[in-house]
Design an enzyme around this catalytic site. Structure first.
Site, short mmCIF file in Angstrom:
data_model
loop_
_atom_site.label_atom_id
_atom_site.label_comp_id
_atom_site.label_asym_id
_atom_site.label_seq_id
_atom_site.Cartn_x
_atom_site.Cartn_y
_atom_site.Cartn_z
N ASN A 1 -71.55 33.20 27.73
CA ASN A 1 -71.32 31.92 27.10
C ASN A 1 -70.05 31.26 27.64
O ASN A 1 -70.02 30.80 28.77
CB ASN A 1 -71.26 32.09 25.58
CG ASN A 1 -71.33 30.79 24.82
OD1 ASN A 1 -71.76 29.77 25.35
ND2 ASN A 1 -70.91 30.82 23.56
N ASP B 1 -67.80 25.44 17.30
CA ASP B 1 -68.38 25.64 18.63
C ASP B 1 -67.25 25.57 19.65
O ASP B 1 -66.35 26.39 19.64
CB ASP B 1 -69.47 24.59 18.87
CG ASP B 1 -70.40 24.94 20.02
OD1 ASP B 1 -69.95 25.54 21.00
OD2 ASP B 1 -71.59 24.57 19.95
N ASN C 1 -68.01 31.89 20.49
CA ASN C 1 -68.38 30.64 21.15
C ASN C 1 -67.17 30.11 21.91
O ASN C 1 -66.68 30.76 22.83
CB ASN C 1 -68.92 29.65 20.11
CG ASN C 1 -70.01 28.78 20.67
OD1 ASN C 1 -70.02 28.44 21.84
ND2 ASN C 1 -70.95 28.38 19.80
N GLU D 1 -71.98 20.25 27.38
CA GLU D 1 -71.07 21.30 26.89
C GLU D 1 -69.87 21.42 27.81
O GLU D 1 -69.76 20.74 28.82
CB GLU D 1 -71.81 22.64 26.81
CG GLU D 1 -72.38 22.99 25.45
CD GLU D 1 -71.31 23.58 24.52
OE1 GLU D 1 -70.11 23.49 24.86
OE2 GLU D 1 -71.68 24.11 23.46
N ASP E 1 -80.26 36.67 22.42
CA ASP E 1 -80.82 35.51 23.11
C ASP E 1 -81.42 34.56 22.07
O ASP E 1 -82.56 34.73 21.64
CB ASP E 1 -81.88 35.94 24.11
CG ASP E 1 -82.33 34.81 25.03
OD1 ASP E 1 -82.08 33.63 24.68
OD2 ASP E 1 -82.95 35.09 26.07
#
Length: 279
Positions: free
Chosen positions: A97, A194, A147, A15, A115
């Site tokens: 995040n 995302d 996100n 990521e 969560d």
């Protein structure tokens, strides 16, 4: 399918790709590592934080910021390799995040609101602003799994991917770092955006895990380009010497087995429009 180059393979849940100072940085969340990749293919671990998620950004002075989601801390990587606390976020929740920093030093960190790793039911998420003194305050709420985030080149707008809302949402960045004038920047149809990045024409690239692709859209939602992959695309970043390399971090989504050696890869393809804005 677009021609994709594979830079690294055998990683875990990859990521947070960031192009910074001639290298691609990304996080392997399941290995709890931040990794720097050179264009000659060499790579090294530059930080380890026992956190999932583990996202990064840079201050104007070149110091890396890391979100320690597990402890509710915003950390700063010092030149000697030590990690110190930039801000305490635990008073506003756990499970942080993504992070974005604008050119004026405003820091934004988002919280999905629940969560997902333990199967909690979805709940509204939010974005907090961290000031120069380390103070943190919520500046936007009621978001459907906030996100990836990115800031436009003029530091005027923050764009947030709402994964469960199937949209990109924009805010004006106020003089005090607050967010206002919330609006839908683009609907993404069946896609769950995302990680995101912005290019020099003001379009946004977003990654989609379930549909295994990265998509370039303009404000209003018109799809300009699609890059298909053979596994879930978690995030993307524009970089390289001319800013026209689209780096993609991708993996097969199959928790809890996403640990190295796994299906995580760093990929890239060439595009026509260079990156702009932050990250």
């Amino acid at each position: 399918m677009s021609e994709l180059r594979t830079w690294l393979t055998g990683r875990g849940l990859v990521e947070s790709p960031r192009w910074h100072d001639g290298r691609l940085y990304f996080s392997d969340w399941s290995a709890h590592e931040v990794i720097a990749l050179d264009l000659d293919g060499e790579h090294e671990v530059v930080a380890r934080v026992d956190s999932l998620p583990l996202c990064t950004a840079w201050r104007a002075d070149g110091r890396m910021l890391l979100v320690d989601s597990a402890r509710g801390l915003l950390l700063r990587l010092e030149p000697d390799g030590s990690l110190v606390t930039q801000a305490e976020l635990s008073g506003l929740g756990r499970g942080w995040n993504d992070i974005a920093v604008d050119g004026r030093g405003n820091i934004y960190v988002d919280h999905i609101g629940f969560d997902m790793m333990v199967g909690e039911a979805p709940a509204p998420g939010y974005v907090v602003h961290v000031g120069p003194d380390g103070s943190a305050r919520e500046v936007a709420g009621g978001m459907a799994f906030p996100n990836g985030m990115a800031v436009t080149p003029d530091d005027a707008t923050l764009i947030v991917a709402e994964s469960y809302g199937n949209r990109l949402t924009a805010f004006d960045i106020d003089a005090d770092g607050g967010l206002s004038n919330r609006r839908v920047w683009a609907e993404t149809g069946e896609d769950h955006p995302d990680g995101i990045c912005i290019d020099a024409e003001g379009a946004v690239w977003y990654a989609d895990v379930g549909n295994r692709r990265c998509v370039r859209v303009r404000e209003g939602g018109e799809v300009l380009q699609t890059v298909e992959a053979d596994r879930g695309c978690f995030a993307c970043a524009l970089g390289g010497p001319d800013g026209k390399t689209l780096f993609i971090v991708a993996a097969e989504w199959r928790l809890p087995e996403m640990v190295p050696p796994g299906t995580g890869q760093v990929l890239s393809t060439q595009v026509d429009v260079p990156g702009a804005g932050r990250p």
